[in-house]
Design a protein around this motif. Structure first.
Motif, PDB file in Angstrom:
ATOM      1  N   GLU A  91      46.909  22.799  43.129  1.00 13.15           N
ATOM      2  CA  GLU A  91      46.147  21.550  43.140  1.00 13.15           C
ATOM      3  C   GLU A  91      44.707  21.732  42.671  1.00 13.15           C
ATOM      4  OE1 GLU A  91      47.158  18.391  43.656  1.00 13.15           O
ATOM      5  OE2 GLU A  91      49.171  19.241  43.666  1.00 13.15           O
ATOM      6  N   THR A  92      44.142  22.933  42.883  1.00 15.76           N
ATOM      7  CA  THR A  92      42.759  23.182  42.481  1.00 15.76           C
ATOM      8  C   THR A  92      42.686  24.399  41.568  1.00 15.76           C
ATOM      9  OG1 THR A  92      42.253  24.643  44.332  1.00 15.76           O
ATOM     10  CG2 THR A  92      41.883  22.262  44.685  1.00 15.76           C
ATOM     11  N   GLN A  93      41.632  24.437  40.778  1.00 14.72           N
ATOM     12  CA  GLN A  93      41.422  25.582  39.893  1.00 14.72           C
ATOM     13  C   GLN A  93      41.174  26.843  40.730  1.00 14.72           C
ATOM     14  OE1 GLN A  93      38.088  25.098  37.228  1.00 14.72           O
ATOM     15  NE2 GLN A  93      39.201  26.113  35.597  1.00 14.72           N
ATOM     16  N   ALA A  94      40.450  26.703  41.830  1.00 12.06           N
ATOM     17  CA  ALA A  94      40.182  27.848  42.696  1.00 12.06           C
ATOM     18  C   ALA A  94      41.477  28.443  43.253  1.00 12.06           C
ATOM     19  CB  ALA A  94      39.253  27.439  43.834  1.00 12.06           C
ATOM     20  N   GLU A  95      42.424  27.592  43.619  1.00 12.49           N
ATOM     21  CA  GLU A  95      43.706  28.078  44.143  1.00 12.49           C
ATOM     22  C   GLU A  95      44.518  28.770  43.048  1.00 12.49           C
ATOM     23  OE1 GLU A  95      46.784  28.911  46.885  1.00 12.49           O
ATOM     24  OE2 GLU A  95      44.647  28.537  47.099  1.00 12.49           O
ATOM     25  N   VAL A  96      44.440  28.281  41.822  1.00  8.63           N
ATOM     26  CA  VAL A  96      45.110  28.964  40.702  1.00  8.63           C
ATOM     27  C   VAL A  96      44.543  30.372  40.564  1.00  8.63           C
ATOM     28  CG1 VAL A  96      45.387  29.029  38.190  1.00  8.63           C
ATOM     29  CG2 VAL A  96      45.765  26.903  39.417  1.00  8.63           C
ATOM     30  N   PHE A  97      43.207  30.511  40.599  1.00  5.97           N
ATOM     31  CA  PHE A  97      42.587  31.828  40.477  1.00  5.97           C
ATOM     32  C   PHE A  97      42.994  32.732  41.637  1.00  5.97           C
ATOM     33  CE2 PHE A  97      38.745  29.887  38.064  1.00  5.97           C
ATOM     34  CZ  PHE A  97      39.512  29.793  36.914  1.00  5.97           C
ATOM     35  N   ARG A  98      43.017  32.181  42.855  1.00  6.29           N
ATOM     36  CA  ARG A  98      43.399  32.985  44.017  1.00  6.29           C
ATOM     37  C   ARG A  98      44.823  33.509  43.862  1.00  6.29           C
ATOM     38  NH1 ARG A  98      46.230  33.400  48.268  1.00  6.29           N
ATOM     39  NH2 ARG A  98      47.307  31.436  48.011  1.00  6.29           N
ATOM     40  N   ARG A  99      45.728  32.641  43.443  1.00  2.44           N
ATOM     41  CA  ARG A  99      47.126  33.058  43.252  1.00  2.44           C
ATOM     42  C   ARG A  99      47.248  34.071  42.122  1.00  2.44           C
ATOM     43  NH1 ARG A  99      50.518  27.370  44.001  1.00  2.44           N
ATOM     44  NH2 ARG A  99      49.707  26.929  46.083  1.00  2.44           N
ATOM     45  N   ALA A 100      46.457  33.909  41.077  1.00  5.30           N
ATOM     46  CA  ALA A 100      46.482  34.853  39.954  1.00  5.30           C
ATOM     47  C   ALA A 100      46.001  36.231  40.400  1.00  5.30           C
ATOM     48  CB  ALA A 100      45.635  34.332  38.800  1.00  5.30           C
ATOM     49  N   VAL A 101      44.972  36.280  41.230  1.00  8.69           N
ATOM     50  CA  VAL A 101      44.474  37.562  41.739  1.00  8.69           C
ATOM     51  C   VAL A 101      45.531  38.226  42.610  1.00  8.69           C
ATOM     52  CG1 VAL A 101      42.757  38.617  43.269  1.00  8.69           C
ATOM     53  CG2 VAL A 101      42.037  36.967  41.525  1.00  8.69           C
ATOM     54  N   VAL A 102      46.184  37.463  43.466  1.00 11.83           N
ATOM     55  CA  VAL A 102      47.267  38.009  44.301  1.00 11.83           C
ATOM     56  C   VAL A 102      48.383  38.550  43.410  1.00 11.83           C
ATOM     57  CG1 VAL A 102      49.089  37.393  45.952  1.00 11.83           C
ATOM     58  CG2 VAL A 102      46.744  36.596  46.321  1.00 11.83           C
ATOM     59  N   GLN A 103      48.755  37.795  42.386  1.00 11.61           N
ATOM     60  CA  GLN A 103      49.808  38.226  41.463  1.00 11.61           C
ATOM     61  C   GLN A 103      49.408  39.520  40.753  1.00 11.61           C
ATOM     62  OE1 GLN A 103      52.882  36.865  40.972  1.00 11.61           O
ATOM     63  NE2 GLN A 103      53.339  38.495  39.555  1.00 11.61           N
ATOM     64  N   ALA A 104      48.175  39.592  40.302  1.00  8.82           N
ATOM     65  CA  ALA A 104      47.693  40.791  39.612  1.00  8.82           C
ATOM     66  C   ALA A 104      47.787  42.013  40.521  1.00  8.82           C
ATOM     67  CB  ALA A 104      46.256  40.578  39.145  1.00  8.82           C
ATOM     68  N   LYS A 105      47.375  41.863  41.770  1.00 11.18           N
ATOM     69  CA  LYS A 105      47.435  42.991  42.708  1.00 11.18           C
ATOM     70  C   LYS A 105      48.876  43.411  42.967  1.00 11.18           C
ATOM     71  CE  LYS A 105      42.977  42.179  44.594  1.00 11.18           C
ATOM     72  NZ  LYS A 105      42.046  42.794  45.462  1.00 11.18           N
ATOM     73  N   GLN A 106      49.794  42.440  43.034  1.00  8.77           N
ATOM     74  CA  GLN A 106      51.213  42.769  43.221  1.00  8.77           C
ATOM     75  C   GLN A 106      51.767  43.531  42.022  1.00  8.77           C
ATOM     76  OE1 GLN A 106      52.990  38.935  43.996  1.00  8.77           O
ATOM     77  NE2 GLN A 106      52.558  39.050  46.189  1.00  8.77           N
ATOM     78  N   LEU A 107      51.187  43.296  40.851  1.00  3.08           N
ATOM     79  CA  LEU A 107      51.640  43.980  39.640  1.00  3.08           C
ATOM     80  C   LEU A 107      50.888  45.290  39.401  1.00  3.08           C
ATOM     81  CD1 LEU A 107      52.058  40.870  37.330  1.00  3.08           C
ATOM     82  CD2 LEU A 107      53.880  42.344  38.197  1.00  3.08           C
ATOM     83  N   GLY A 108      50.038  45.682  40.349  1.00  6.88           N
ATOM     84  CA  GLY A 108      49.366  46.979  40.256  1.00  6.88           C
ATOM     85  C   GLY A 108      48.003  46.968  39.590  1.00  6.88           C
ATOM     86  N   VAL A 109      47.430  45.802  39.343  1.00  6.71           N
ATOM     87  CA  VAL A 109      46.090  45.733  38.765  1.00  6.71           C
ATOM     88  C   VAL A 109      45.105  46.023  39.889  1.00  6.71           C
ATOM     89  CG1 VAL A 109      44.388  44.261  37.622  1.00  6.71           C
ATOM     90  CG2 VAL A 109      46.810  44.075  37.012  1.00  6.71           C
ATOM     91  N   ALA A 110      44.370  47.128  39.762  1.00  2.00           N
ATOM     92  CA  ALA A 110      43.474  47.557  40.834  1.00  2.00           C
ATOM     93  C   ALA A 110      42.164  46.778  40.851  1.00  2.00           C
ATOM     94  CB  ALA A 110      43.177  49.045  40.687  1.00  2.00           C
ATOM     95  N   ARG A 111      41.714  46.327  39.680  1.00  2.00           N
ATOM     96  CA  ARG A 111      40.416  45.668  39.593  1.00  2.00           C
ATOM     97  C   ARG A 111      40.505  44.475  38.654  1.00  2.00           C
ATOM     98  NH1 ARG A 111      35.967  46.432  36.149  1.00  2.00           N
ATOM     99  NH2 ARG A 111      34.028  45.754  37.112  1.00  2.00           N
ATOM    100  N   ILE A 112      40.015  43.334  39.114  1.00  2.00           N
ATOM    101  CA  ILE A 112      39.943  42.147  38.269  1.00  2.00           C
ATOM    102  C   ILE A 112      38.605  42.205  37.532  1.00  2.00           C
ATOM    103  CG2 ILE A 112      39.986  39.626  38.219  1.00  2.00           C
ATOM    104  CD1 ILE A 112      42.593  40.930  39.227  1.00  2.00           C
ATOM    105  N   THR A 113      38.661  42.356  36.240  1.00  2.00           N
ATOM    106  CA  THR A 113      37.436  42.509  35.454  1.00  2.00           C
ATOM    107  C   THR A 113      36.817  41.149  35.137  1.00  2.00           C
ATOM    108  OG1 THR A 113      38.608  42.405  33.343  1.00  2.00           O
ATOM    109  CG2 THR A 113      38.385  44.598  34.364  1.00  2.00           C
TER     110      THR A 113
END
Length: 58
Positions: free
Chosen positions: A20-42
């Motif tokens: 529903e919000t852009q902030a929630e999209v970013f939060r979910r994307a960060v969670v997804q990245a960490k699940q895929l092994g991305v250690a740092r969001i640049t």
């Protein structure tokens, strides 16, 4: 409603993230990245997320 196709943003991601919000999209994307092994969001990755996030018509 906002949408992010995370392929091309997060290595190995093939999902379309919606929320529903852009902030929630970013939060979910960060969670997804960490699940895929991305250690740092640049800063570049965050900029790409911002550029590729679209507002969808309801």
């Amino acid at each position: 409603m906002y949408e992010l196709d995370c392929s091309g943003v997060i290595p190995g991601c093939q999902r379309i993230i919606r929320a529903e919000t852009q902030a929630e999209v970013f939060r979910r994307a960060v969670v997804q990245a960490k699940q895929l092994g991305v250690a740092r969001i640049t800063p570049k990755m965050l900029d790409t997320m911002r550029q590729k996030t679209r507002e969808m018509a309801n």
